[in-house]
Design a protein around this motif. Structure first.
Motif, PDB file in Angstrom:
ATOM      1  N   UNK A  49       0.653  -1.341   0.044  1.00  0.00           N
ATOM      2  CA  UNK A  49       0.039  -0.004   0.097  1.00  0.00           C
ATOM      3  C   UNK A  49       0.882   1.371   0.100  1.00  0.00           C
ATOM      4  N   UNK A  50       1.975   1.249  -0.310  1.00  0.00           N
ATOM      5  CA  UNK A  50       2.995   2.453  -0.257  1.00  0.00           C
ATOM      6  C   UNK A  50       3.013   2.992  -1.700  1.00  0.00           C
ATOM      7  N   UNK A  51       2.581   4.105  -1.724  1.00  0.00           N
ATOM      8  CA  UNK A  51       2.314   4.781  -3.146  1.00  0.00           C
ATOM      9  C   UNK A  51       2.965   6.411  -2.869  1.00  0.00           C
ATOM     10  N   UNK A  52       3.551   6.445  -4.093  1.00  0.00           N
ATOM     11  CA  UNK A  52       4.130   7.857  -4.333  1.00  0.00           C
ATOM     12  C   UNK A  52       2.939   8.909  -4.306  1.00  0.00           C
ATOM     13  N   UNK A  53       1.969   8.655  -5.133  1.00  0.00           N
ATOM     14  CA  UNK A  53       0.758   9.684  -5.311  1.00  0.00           C
ATOM     15  C   UNK A  53      -0.389   8.824  -5.196  1.00  0.00           C
TER      16      UNK A  53
END
Ligand code: ADP
Length: 259
Positions: A208-212
């Motif tokens: 679930x790590x997202x930049x945007x």
């Protein structure tokens, strides 16, 4: 730390000293936090589309018949998009938990030629992405046989190619580079999209790590694609790394041991 203390006495009952035990629970604590975060993330990811679906159904029910008729098509399209988003999320969650269960198994895989797997991964992406081109450049003297579950390695490549295509401008070019280095096959997926900032690189494989976040969700991303890739690579005793320069693109490199 958890601290326990005990008084030490000799046979006559005289006090000899105190035993203090420090139990390092950092890892346990970290795992507990990770589980809680994961549950919170999954709930949030499911709640957002569910709330949207509920809202559109209720609005549709409240409209008078003629307006409901004109709005129905558009509303159903949005509802379907949200249902598909939840299906993709559940599929990815199931894939992740299956991989986690298998990881300790020390599975012995049959060797397969890598080029056939790359070919099917490319074909799978082509049917999903109308724009963008994937070029394969292999610098090899012969076939590369890798002990692998071909469906899983194809899935890993598809996830990397999908990202490379979806985060690039329409029509963006993606290059798959294959090489052999010592006892390993190196597969690089290179794009010339927006890249990933240095500060995000170490966390990019986390669930679930997202930049945007808005952009990723908009593009149909579940935020689990790279976590799945990493687990597939680990299951095959391989490694994965990423290099990127913002505005110049990203390069993901998988290294898998040869047969
Ligand atoms: P998602 O479903 O959001 O794409 P992933 O796990 O596949 O989830 O990727 C995590 C995040 O990493 C994405 O949200 C995006 O911000 C970033 N990312 C992944 N691949 C690329 C790429 N090729 N170029 C730029 N950003 C990328």
């Amino acid at each position: 730390f958890n601290v326990h203390s005990n008084t030490l006495s000799n046979a006559q009952g005289e006090r000899m000293g105190t035993l203090i035990i420090f139990h390092d629970i950092t890892r346990m604590h970290r795992l507990e936090t990770m589980h809680k975060d994961f549950a919170a993330n999954v709930s949030h990811e499911l709640k957002t589309p569910l709330t949207s679906i509920k809202g559109f159904i209720e609005t549709l029910q409240d409209l008078d018949e003629s307006e409901a008729l004109t709005r129905r098509e558009g509303f159903l399209t949005i509802i379907e998009k949200n249902v598909n988003r939840m299906i993709a999320l559940v599929d990815d969650l199931m894939a992740l938990s299956k991989l986690e269960r298998q990881e300790g198994d020390k599975t012995v895989f049959e060797p397969h030629d890598l080029s056939a797997v790359i070919k099917s991964a490319r074909a799978a992406c082509r049917t999903r992405s109308e724009s963008g081109r994937v070029t394969v450049k292999a610098d090899l003297s012969g076939p590369l046989f890798i002990p692998m579950d071909t469906l899983l390695v194809e899935q890993a490549l598809v996830n990397l190619l999908d990202n490379a295509l979806k985060y690039s401008e329409p029509g963006g070019e993606v290059l798959i580079q294959v090489a052999q280095e010592k006892g390993s096959a190196l597969i690089r997926v290179i794009d010339s999209g927006p890249g990933i900032g240095q500060e995000h690189l170490s966390r990019i494989f986390e669930r679930f790590y997202r930049v945007d976040s808005a952009r990723s969700t908009d593009m149909g991303g579940t935020g689990l694609g790279l976590a799945i890739v990493k687990h597939i690579v680990q299951y095959h005793n391989g490694t994965i790394r990423v290099e990127s320069t913002p505005d110049k693109g990203a390069m993901f490199e998988i290294s898998l041991p040869l047969a």
